[in-house]
Design a protein around this motif. Structure first.
Motif, mmCIF file in Angstrom:
data_model
loop_
_atom_site.group_PDB
_atom_site.id
_atom_site.type_symbol
_atom_site.label_atom_id
_atom_site.label_comp_id
_atom_site.label_asym_id
_atom_site.label_seq_id
_atom_site.Cartn_x
_atom_site.Cartn_y
_atom_site.Cartn_z
ATOM 1 N N GLN A 115 34.868 45.802 58.774
ATOM 2 C CA GLN A 115 34.275 45.581 57.453
ATOM 3 C C GLN A 115 33.275 44.421 57.478
ATOM 4 O OE1 GLN A 115 38.342 45.172 55.971
ATOM 5 N NE2 GLN A 115 37.812 46.622 54.333
ATOM 6 N N GLY A 116 33.042 43.873 58.656
ATOM 7 C CA GLY A 116 32.091 42.781 58.793
ATOM 8 C C GLY A 116 32.708 41.399 58.828
ATOM 9 N N ALA A 117 34.044 41.316 58.739
ATOM 10 C CA ALA A 117 34.730 40.007 58.779
ATOM 11 C C ALA A 117 34.958 39.650 60.250
ATOM 12 C CB ALA A 117 36.039 40.049 58.007
ATOM 13 N N TRP A 118 33.870 39.263 60.893
ATOM 14 C CA TRP A 118 33.921 38.975 62.316
ATOM 15 C C TRP A 118 32.841 37.962 62.652
ATOM 16 C CZ3 TRP A 118 30.595 40.478 66.523
ATOM 17 C CH2 TRP A 118 31.170 40.288 67.788
ATOM 18 N N GLN A 157 36.295 40.772 50.917
ATOM 19 C CA GLN A 157 36.417 42.218 50.698
ATOM 20 C C GLN A 157 37.681 42.733 51.385
ATOM 21 O OE1 GLN A 157 33.195 44.584 52.301
ATOM 22 N NE2 GLN A 157 34.391 46.449 52.169
ATOM 23 N N HIS A 158 37.920 42.286 52.606
ATOM 24 C CA HIS A 158 39.106 42.732 53.341
ATOM 25 C C HIS A 158 40.382 42.299 52.614
ATOM 26 C CE1 HIS A 158 41.705 43.838 56.637
ATOM 27 N NE2 HIS A 158 42.262 42.630 56.551
ATOM 28 N N GLU A 159 40.444 41.051 52.193
ATOM 29 C CA GLU A 159 41.642 40.560 51.497
ATOM 30 C C GLU A 159 41.824 41.257 50.150
ATOM 31 O OE1 GLU A 159 43.904 38.949 53.068
ATOM 32 O OE2 GLU A 159 42.608 38.684 54.799
ATOM 33 N N ASN A 160 40.718 41.583 49.490
ATOM 34 C CA ASN A 160 40.819 42.346 48.238
ATOM 35 C C ASN A 160 41.417 43.727 48.494
ATOM 36 O OD1 ASN A 160 39.840 40.300 46.607
ATOM 37 N ND2 ASN A 160 37.732 41.040 46.660
ATOM 38 N N GLY A 161 41.169 44.300 49.665
ATOM 39 C CA GLY A 161 41.792 45.568 50.032
ATOM 40 C C GLY A 161 43.307 45.434 50.097
#
Length: 185
Positions: free
Chosen positions: A179-182, A115-119
């Motif tokens: 965003q939860g990427a952790w 999701q983060h990379e799609n941003g």
């Protein structure tokens, strides 16, 4: 009959624009079977390193643009056609071997990381569209040389604005952490 001829002439001088996108996904393999924690396995496997830091995902992009123009007999020049291409690649981890607990943590993590990379990719898409639009809106210039300089300067300015937007995006999301990427170490 004259009205039809005028309409066709107007159609032939209308600005033509085109934005193309090329997105490539690639993956690096992670074997977490020998690790008590998932985070060190991802760090060890990741080929993504910038400024001494290790990242687990990365989106790279560039926008190329071309434009064609029409030169009037007096030298004035205007853009008649644009073509803008977004080239992007997203690299993410792929878990090969891991405990069931690692697999569960990885599933949630990879979803948020994607999701983060799609941003980042969405920012790149916006950059390509904005560059193409800016080129289309470039005002007629007194010469084709001035037109080229002006159009390229404007496109580069738009590109730089989106690079800065990406940097803010990473700061605001703490590189995806919010965003939860952790993962806990």
């Amino acid at each position: 009959m004259k009205r039809l001829t005028w309409l066709c002439l107007f159609c032939s001088t209308a600005l033509q624009a085109q934005v193309n996108e090329q997105l490539e996904h690639s993956y690096y393999d992670v074997d977490a079977s020998a690790h008590a924690l998932l985070y060190p396995a991802l760090d060890q496997a990741s080929p993504i390193r910038h400024d001494g830091k290790v990242f687990h995902g990365y989106t790279d992009w560039r926008v190329d643009w071309r434009f064609w123009w029409w030169e009037e007999p007096d030298g004035r020049c205007r853009i008649t056609r644009t073509e803008t291409t977004l080239h992007a690649s997203i690299i993410l981890p792929r878990l090969l071997a891991a405990s069931p607990a690692h697999q569960q943590h990885f599933a949630a993590y990879i979803s948020a990381l994607q999701q983060h990379e799609n941003g980042h990719y969405q920012i790149a898409q916006a950059a390509a569209r904005a560059i193409d639009q800016r080129l289309q809106l470039t005002a007629e210039q007194s010469s084709c040389q001035r037109l080229q300089e002006r159009a390229n300067q404007q496109a580069n300015t738009v590109r730089q604005q989106h690079v800065e937007q990406e940097q803010r995006y990473d700061r605001d999301t703490e590189y995806g952490k919010t965003q939860g990427a952790w993962l806990r170490h």
